[in-house]
Design an enzyme around this catalytic site. Structure first.
Site, PDB file in Angstrom:
ATOM      1  N   SER A 288       6.689   6.795  -3.081  1.00 18.25           N
ATOM      2  CA  SER A 288       6.096   7.849  -3.907  1.00 18.25           C
ATOM      3  C   SER A 288       7.023   8.192  -5.075  1.00 18.25           C
ATOM      4  O   SER A 288       6.601   8.844  -6.030  1.00 18.25           O
ATOM      5  CB  SER A 288       5.812   9.106  -3.067  1.00 18.25           C
ATOM      6  OG  SER A 288       6.947   9.494  -2.331  1.00 18.25           O
TER       7      SER A 288
ATOM      8  N   ASP B 293      11.231   3.021   2.489  1.00 23.19           N
ATOM      9  CA  ASP B 293       9.797   2.728   2.432  1.00 23.19           C
ATOM     10  C   ASP B 293       9.602   1.379   1.749  1.00 23.19           C
ATOM     11  O   ASP B 293      10.009   1.200   0.595  1.00 23.19           O
ATOM     12  CB  ASP B 293       9.128   3.849   1.604  1.00 23.19           C
ATOM     13  CG  ASP B 293       7.651   3.958   1.868  1.00 23.19           C
ATOM     14  OD1 ASP B 293       7.156   3.348   2.822  1.00 23.19           O
ATOM     15  OD2 ASP B 293       6.994   4.709   1.113  1.00 23.19           O
TER      16      ASP B 293
ATOM     17  N   GLU C  61      -1.263   9.930   7.513  1.00 23.10           N
ATOM     18  CA  GLU C  61      -1.424  10.664   6.261  1.00 23.10           C
ATOM     19  C   GLU C  61      -2.903  10.975   6.036  1.00 23.10           C
ATOM     20  O   GLU C  61      -3.743  10.060   5.999  1.00 23.10           O
ATOM     21  CB  GLU C  61      -0.872   9.831   5.090  1.00 23.10           C
ATOM     22  CG  GLU C  61      -1.040  10.549   3.746  1.00 23.10           C
ATOM     23  CD  GLU C  61      -0.344   9.854   2.588  1.00 23.10           C
ATOM     24  OE1 GLU C  61       0.370   8.866   2.813  1.00 23.10           O
ATOM     25  OE2 GLU C  61      -0.534  10.321   1.446  1.00 23.10           O
TER      26      GLU C  61
HETATM   27  O1  KIV Z   1       5.980   7.068  -0.353  1.00 25.65           O
HETATM   28  C1  KIV Z   1       5.877   8.080   0.337  1.00 25.65           C
HETATM   29  O2  KIV Z   1       6.459   9.132   0.083  1.00 25.65           O
HETATM   30  C2  KIV Z   1       5.023   7.993   1.495  1.00 25.65           C
HETATM   31  C3  KIV Z   1       4.429   9.275   1.920  1.00 25.65           C
HETATM   32  C4  KIV Z   1       3.216   9.534   1.087  1.00 25.65           C
HETATM   33  C5  KIV Z   1       4.140   9.258   3.335  1.00 25.65           C
HETATM   34  O3  KIV Z   1       4.765   6.935   1.997  1.00 25.65           O
END
Ligand code: KIV
Length: 288
Positions: free
Chosen positions: A49, A87, A186
């Site tokens: 994000s 992530d 989510e």
């Molecule tokens: O990238 C992010 O912050 C996420 C959240 C939306 C869960 O994957």
């Protein structure tokens, strides 16, 4: 600096087994990480994000591994004891299990992460299993998965009809079977989240999916009014830092223009004797 002990997988599972909610937030930079560490946030997600909140893209798709590693390193420097999750950005795990393992490994080796997260259900089970088999804890992410926003019809609640809810429930079981240590839900309806949480034997974390999960996640920028484009319904605003910053900036511009900034406490002076010596030197140079 906090004097907290390192958050580990056994710590998270013990908390989960006691039925105590786990705290999780996104974070992308060193100063925010130091605040989150001091506040006792247990799991920190360096989310892709950041493509939207930090870099200003319209989606998370343009984010690269280089972006993610740079930000994860900064967060780790500020939050040495948090459980740090990198992530996996778009197209760093979708194409093959090998890609998934190599890129997950980069988060661990280059940014001292404790775990990674990937988006998707049954179609990602082999990537999940591969990463876990490589000794890397991996979190699943179901419901609204922003990397697939186009095929999901945009950023909206997922699993509102029985058929789709069932698919999410089945996907959660498949990811757990594939080795996920935790799953993020989510924007899934609260009752669907409750069913998944009750069936799972791993922590289920909710982002806008209600109170029945084993823990909660918020996007840091939504919590503090720092994302100018929109504020999702699920985001409770704990303080409007965006407003504070904007007011401060307007005041700065006004004060520079009306010359009330700077004041003597904001600059550095030169002692009289040094100034006199300098004046003499300058005069000498002029007469040379
Ligand atoms: O990238 C992010 O912050 C996420 C959240 C939306 C869960 O994957």
């Amino acid at each position: 600096m906090s004097d907290r002990k390192k958050i580990t997988l056994p710590y998270l599972y013990e908390k989960y087994q006691r039925g105590e909610p786990i705290t999780m937030l996104t974070c992308y930079d060193f100063p925010t990480a130091t605040f989150q560490e001091q506040a006792g946030v247990e799991m920190i997600l360096v989310g892709d994000s950041l493509g939207m909140t930090i870099l200003g893209y319209e989606s998370t798709l343009p984010v690269t591994m280089a972006d993610m590693i740079r930000h994860a390193q900064a967060v780790r420097r500020g939050a040495p004891t948090a459980w740090l999750i990198g992530d996996m950005p778009y197209m760093t795990y979708q194409a093959s299990v090998e890609d998934a393992i190599r890129n997950a490994g980069r988060f661990m080796a280059e940014a001292s992460c404790d775990a990674v997260k990937l988006e998707g259900g049954r179609e990602m089970a082999d990537r999940m299993a591969g990463i876990v088999a490589a000794g890397i804890p991996c979190m699943g992410h179901l419901g609204l998965t922003p990397q697939s926003a186009s095929s999901l019809g945009g950023f909206k609640v997922q699993g509102r009809d029985a058929g789709r809810a069932l698919r999410i429930i089945e996907d959660a079981a498949i990811l757990e079977e594939a080795g996920a240590y935790s799953i993020l839900l989510e924007m899934v309806p609260d009752r669907v989240c409750q069913i998944i949480t009750e069936r799972a034997s791993i922590p289920i974390i909710s982002l806008g999916s209600g109170p029945h999960a084993s823990g909660q996640l918020l996007i840091f920028h939504d919590m503090f009014g720092l994302y100018p484009r929109f504020r999702p319904k699920m985001a409770k605003v704990y303080g409007n830092a965006g407003e504070v910053i904007l007011n401060g900036l307007k005041q700065y511009v006004a004060e520079v223009q009306d010359k009330t900034f700077p004041q003597p406490e904001h600059w550095f002076g030169l002692k009289d004797d040094a100034f006199a010596e300098l004046a003499a030197l300058l005069k000498e140079k002029e007469t040379d």
